[in-house]
Every structure is written in structure tokens, then in C-alpha cells.
Design a protein around this motif. Structure first.
Motif, PDB file in Angstrom:
ATOM      1  N   ASP A  87      48.040  47.106  34.710  1.00 54.11           N
ATOM      2  CA  ASP A  87      47.069  46.189  35.303  1.00 54.11           C
ATOM      3  C   ASP A  87      47.042  46.318  36.820  1.00 54.11           C
ATOM      4  N   ALA A  88      48.202  46.646  37.419  1.00 50.58           N
ATOM      5  CA  ALA A  88      48.268  46.763  38.874  1.00 50.58           C
ATOM      6  C   ALA A  88      47.708  48.077  39.375  1.00 50.58           C
ATOM      7  N   TYR A 113      38.897  36.179  44.412  1.00 50.36           N
ATOM      8  CA  TYR A 113      40.249  36.026  43.868  1.00 50.36           C
ATOM      9  C   TYR A 113      40.225  35.625  42.394  1.00 50.36           C
ATOM     10  N   GLN A 116      41.475  38.302  40.115  1.00 49.17           N
ATOM     11  CA  GLN A 116      42.925  38.492  40.081  1.00 49.17           C
ATOM     12  C   GLN A 116      43.617  37.360  39.338  1.00 49.17           C
ATOM     13  N   ARG A 117      43.132  36.139  39.502  1.00 47.20           N
ATOM     14  CA  ARG A 117      43.715  35.009  38.778  1.00 47.20           C
ATOM     15  C   ARG A 117      43.580  35.197  37.268  1.00 47.20           C
ATOM     16  N   ARG A 119      43.313  38.012  35.661  1.00 41.60           N
ATOM     17  CA  ARG A 119      44.239  39.066  35.253  1.00 41.60           C
ATOM     18  C   ARG A 119      45.639  38.506  35.051  1.00 41.60           C
ATOM     19  N   TYR A 120      46.064  37.690  35.987  1.00 47.22           N
ATOM     20  CA  TYR A 120      47.412  37.115  35.894  1.00 47.22           C
ATOM     21  C   TYR A 120      47.519  36.215  34.666  1.00 47.22           C
ATOM     22  N   GLU A 179      47.225  32.842  45.693  1.00 50.07           N
ATOM     23  CA  GLU A 179      45.918  32.938  46.342  1.00 50.07           C
ATOM     24  C   GLU A 179      45.997  32.955  47.867  1.00 50.07           C
ATOM     25  N   PHE A 182      46.747  36.408  48.985  1.00 51.79           N
ATOM     26  CA  PHE A 182      45.554  37.239  48.802  1.00 51.79           C
ATOM     27  C   PHE A 182      44.595  37.063  49.977  1.00 51.79           C
ATOM     28  N   LEU A 212      43.881  45.413  48.994  1.00 50.41           N
ATOM     29  CA  LEU A 212      43.855  44.996  47.600  1.00 50.41           C
ATOM     30  C   LEU A 212      44.954  45.697  46.800  1.00 50.41           C
ATOM     31  N   ARG A 216      47.928  43.862  44.703  1.00 47.86           N
ATOM     32  CA  ARG A 216      48.193  44.144  43.288  1.00 47.86           C
ATOM     33  C   ARG A 216      49.662  44.517  43.060  1.00 47.86           C
ATOM     34  N   MET A 219      51.551  41.280  43.223  1.00 47.70           N
ATOM     35  CA  MET A 219      51.339  40.517  41.998  1.00 47.70           C
ATOM     36  C   MET A 219      52.126  41.123  40.848  1.00 47.70           C
TER      37      MET A 219
END
Length: 244
Positions: A87-88, A113, A116-117, A119-120, A179, A182, A212, A216, A219
Motif C-alpha cells: 500500500d505504501a 488526505y 490516505q485516511r 487506505r489506513y 493528518e 501530512f 507524498l 507513505r 504511514m
């Protein structure tokens, strides 16, 4: 490479130290002991269930090594770690068909964002369901070994039910804590591109989208630290299968 100031010197679980460093904040000391906090999280019905599981529990007898279970646990953990790493990775380097969240792969300073949220959160749900199924399978294996190990399986089932809601609440806040990091990376990259501080004739130090990639990777580190915490009950159950 684009960098932002980060604090060091924290103690505690890797997840807590990472979040404190990325948020550039001090990690607060626990207000009370673990046993005191557990007593606040347990309702009376939960306390009765836990007491019944612990009552007159005999010492855990030695058992045969759970070789099959160990192999399955290693396979599951590797699969979860691979999902986090994939994913990263940039969209062009990911294996398999592109996911909707990865199209298009944004590299400009206007990326939202929310992507990305999501995805997490998706990876959190994957960890929760996969590890939950694995714990259930390990409890079944324990129950089949001996009455003593069956008691341990019962305690784990109660603890998973009792602490599951609390765990979801605490870990569910992690994407929101990321966030600000980010936004800082994005703003720093925008400022560097707008006012590059470089000598004449030298290549630019910051390329669009570099920030970015940095986020990643950060994250990914947080997700792996969360996996480490979620995996601890599995390690305990597996150890009980493998030795006395």
C-alpha cells in the motif's frame, strides 16, 4: 529528501513513540497503572466472566509444539506486512490490479488526505478481521489440548471481547493523528517549490510528489507498529501451544 523536524528520546511502545515523533509532541505519561485502567474498562458483567474463566485455573501443563500453528501464524503475519508495504509503494510498483483508491496516484500538492485516511482504515479492518480469525483458531487448538489450556483460551476470548471496543476506539484515532503530519509535509514541499534555495545550475532538491512518498513511508511505519501491538495476543497463545 524533504524532512520536517522530529523529536526523539521517547520511551514506550513503538506506535506511541512514532506518533509522538510525527506529531512533534510530547508523549504523556500514563495517568494511572495498567491494572487501574483495566478496572475502569471492565463492566460488572465483564468482571464476572473474567473471574469465572480465571477461577481455579490449574497450572498450564506442557504440550506438544504447535508446529502447524506456528507456520500459519508466520504466514498470516507476513501477508499482513506485505499488504502494508504494498500500500505504501507508488502505484506503478504495486502488484496486481490497481485498487480504486490508487487511481490516479496523486503527486501534486492538492491531494486530499481523505484518500490516505481510507487506505489506513482499510488496512486496519484487514488486520482486525484477519487477526481475530487467527486468535479464534488458536483458541480452538488450545481447547483441544488440555483442560488447563482450555482455561487459557477462555480467558483470551473474554479479554478480546472486553477490550476489543476499547482497542478499536484508541487505534481508530490513529489516522486522524497522522493528518497534521501530512499537512506539514505538503506545506513544506509547496514552500520549497515556490522559493527554491539552490545554487545556480544545480538540480532542484525537491521534486513534486516527493513529500507524498515520505508520508507513505511514515504511514507504513505506523501501520507496522500497530500490527506489532495487535499481534501480541497471537504470540501469547502460540507460546502456550509451544511450551509449558
Amino acid at each position: 529528501m524533504l524532512q520536517v523536524p522530529r523529536r526523539t528520546g521517547f520511551s514506550g511502545p513503538t506506535l506511541v513513540r512514532l506518533l509522538a515523533r510525527l506529531a512533534d509532541a510530547d508523549a504523556p505519561a500514563p495517568a494511572s497503572s495498567l491494572s487501574s485502567q483495566l478496572s475502569q474498562w471492565l463492566g460488572w458483567a465483564d468482571a464476572i466472566a473474567l473471574s469465572a474463566a480465571l477461577k481455579n485455573a490449574p497450572a498450564i501443563a506442557a504440550s506438544a509444539a504447535g508446529g502447524t500453528e506456528a507456520q500459519e501464524c508466520a504466514r498470516v503475519r507476513a501477508r499482513l506486512a506485505d499488504a502494508i508495504a504494498e500500500d505504501a509503494a507508488p502505484a506503478g510498483r504495486r502488484r496486481g490490479p490497481p485498487r480504486p483508491s490508487a487511481l490516479p496516484d496523486p503527486v501534486d500538492a492538492q491531494v486530499d488526505y481523505a484518500v490516505q485516511r481510507q487506505r489506513y482504515l482499510t488496512l486496519q479492518q484487514t488486520m482486525e478481521s484477519t487477526i481475530g480469525s487467527l486468535r479464534a483458531a488458536l483458541r480452538a487448538a488450545l481447547s483441544a489440548r488440555s483442560p488447563a489450556l482450555a482455561k487459557l483460551a477462555m480467558v483470551d476470548a473474554v479479554m478480546e471481547r472486553v477490550l476489543g471496543t476499547r482497542e478499536q476506539s484508541l487505534l481508530g484515532a490513529v489516522p486522524n493523528l497522522l493528518e497534521p503530519h501530512f499537512q506539514r509535509l505538503r506545506q513544506a514541499a509547496a514552500a520549497a517549490l515556490e522559493h527554491p534555495a539552490q545554487a545556480a545550475g544545480q538540480p532542484a532538491a525537491i521534486r513534486p510528489g516527493t513529500w507524498l512518498g515520505v508520508f507513505r513511508k511514515d504511514m507504513q511505519s505506523v501501520l507496522l507498529a500497530e500490527l506489532e501491538i495487535r499481534w501480541q495476543p497471537v504470540e501469547g497463545l502460540l507460546a502456550a501451544l509451544q511450551d509449558s
